[in-house]
Design an enzyme around this catalytic site. Sequence first.
Site, mmCIF file in Angstrom:
data_model
loop_
_atom_site.group_PDB
_atom_site.id
_atom_site.type_symbol
_atom_site.label_atom_id
_atom_site.label_comp_id
_atom_site.label_asym_id
_atom_site.label_seq_id
_atom_site.Cartn_x
_atom_site.Cartn_y
_atom_site.Cartn_z
ATOM 1 N N ASP A 145 0.772 -1.046 0.024
ATOM 2 C CA ASP A 145 -0.022 -0.740 -0.024
ATOM 3 C C ASP A 145 1.018 1.110 0.333
ATOM 4 O OD1 ASP A 145 -2.241 1.474 0.271
ATOM 5 O OD2 ASP A 145 -3.461 -0.031 1.016
ATOM 6 N N HIS A 186 -3.508 6.198 3.071
ATOM 7 C CA HIS A 186 -4.504 4.835 2.620
ATOM 8 C C HIS A 186 -3.446 3.446 3.350
ATOM 9 C CE1 HIS A 186 -5.565 1.729 -0.528
ATOM 10 N NE2 HIS A 186 -6.612 1.959 -0.170
ATOM 11 N N SER A 191 -10.954 -1.238 -1.591
ATOM 12 C CA SER A 191 -9.669 -1.474 -0.614
ATOM 13 C C SER A 191 -10.308 -1.083 1.203
ATOM 14 C CB SER A 191 -9.186 -0.036 -0.074
ATOM 15 O OG SER A 191 -8.118 0.694 -1.505
#
Length: 618
Positions: free
Chosen positions: A190, A252, A433
């Site tokens: 990520d 994220h 996600s």
Amino acid sequence: MTSRNRSTRVSILSALIGATLAVPAAFAGQVDTAGIQSDGSYARLVVKYRDSARLRTAAADRVAETIAGAAARAGIAGGVARGGAALPLSASRLRATASQADVVRLSRALDANQTQALLRQIAADPSVEFVQVDRRLTHTRLPDVRPMLVPNDNYYQQYQWHLHDAIGGIGAESAWETSTGEGVVVAVLDTGITAHPDMDANMLEGYDFITDAFVSRRDSDERVPGAADLGDWNPVANECYAGSPVTDSSWHGTHTAGTVAELTDNATGMAGVAHDAKVLPVRVLGRCGGYTSDIADAIVWASGGEVDGVPTNASPAEVINMSLGGGGACDTLTQDAINGAVSRGTVVVVAAGNQGQDAANHSPASCANVINVGATGITGIKAYYSNYGNLVDLSAPGGGVTDGNPDGYVWQAINSGATVPEDPTYGGMAGTSMAAPHVAGIVALIQSAVEVPKTPAEIEAILKESARAFASAPSQPMGAGIVDAPAALALALDGGGEEPCEPGEPGCEEEPPIDSTPITSGQVVTGLSGVAGTEGLYRIEVPAGMRNLNVLTYGGTGDVSVYVSRGSEPGADEHDWASTRPGTNETVRVANPEAGVYYVKVVGESLYARVNLQARYN
């Protein structure tokens, strides 16, 4: 009407597009056009040669010569000199990937048509095995969805519906009575990780795999230890692609890692699915996303494979989570990396994507040997944005279905900085996600609980067989249902997912078939007749690798229903598939059937006569 009570295994095939070249087929390289968009531009390629013969020519010289010659044959210039003369297109070799392919940068970006023409000419070189673009992928959360709150209490009950809600959640509390993920490593590929008191104790050091200083915001193109998220903000519109907006940093990776293994029962903040597991953060996304070549190498390294220039991973991951993606089918480099990870026993979990499209048109969602996860919300129905299709294996909480705060989001640890990291906090996001790390966390719970680790194929079978039904059936395929943590654990501990042994192996006894009439593929059974309540039971053995199994009745008079199950006798109350239309014309279709014995029951709903039955696989 065809119905289905239990899921079957879906065999995922990646789409690889071959080019027709003016050389003998035996010597033509493969042109992989996955990821080339009609409105895109491309300045990086991946070229793999058939041999390791950098012995004959230095690698940098060899690849430069290959591309220069291909560009000349395709009539592609590199630019215009001051005097107006055309400059040749040139290329510089950046590095080798873990699979010994060369990553190269062109002297200028090419449009889609020029790129495809260049790839075809490169592949015409008999020494080239395959060539593809080095496309950029991005994370798969919804944009501009990140409400914040200041941590001052335990937010689990109020905010984290996705862990405990009876309809939309995963049933984490019941699962935690059995397993909390201790001893398992989950790699999160990520944007990296930020410091956070509700996360730090479960985070391993990790590695930064980004090899482009613009993307990484580091001062060099070198890979470095640690996986610190330096921010993925974009201060200039059109910086990443035509029409790309100005954006703040997403943080994220911290959010997805929190879903996997945020500290739990510590009177602080929020909880994670497998809160005694360890997260191996691997930074592959930065400004404008991340390159396929870096992501593929990260998959290899995270799963325990060797990557040139990077120390061996001391904590190989049993599970990899990739909440990222891009348009186009799975490419060769990514598929090879995934295959290698799976061969080492690593389960690969990916997000289906947020475009509301068929996941077959997105990567890595369309790759084989992955668990592809769609998104649902607190209401237990498909999220409007979630990609769908036959390649989606199952779904998990992603948020974004119910408006309002907090039910519209998945909540975890995050950072408060708009650009660079500042203070730790908590926030809500929505997207596939967010769905994928719920599944990755449950895989960690399973692997921690069982005595012998399950294979990736066994894990996939367990998750799909134990998934619970959607609150409302989606209009497009979304996999087996919503992932259910306690049901998956129970099935795993009960021996679920075990591959059948071969008759004749020690300890393997072949079970006798249920009393039924055997039929073969394509055989027509004629003259079925009876009164209401009459039943006929048949069985057909389906081999591995079949795309379809079709069972149908037709002709004659009256009314019948057809019930089908794999490995057990079906009936009106319990079956895997059924067709119960009025009359005698019934059809059951099973896509990608697992190998095994399928039982077919024909039941008279009223007096019937001269009905035909046929089962066929292909």
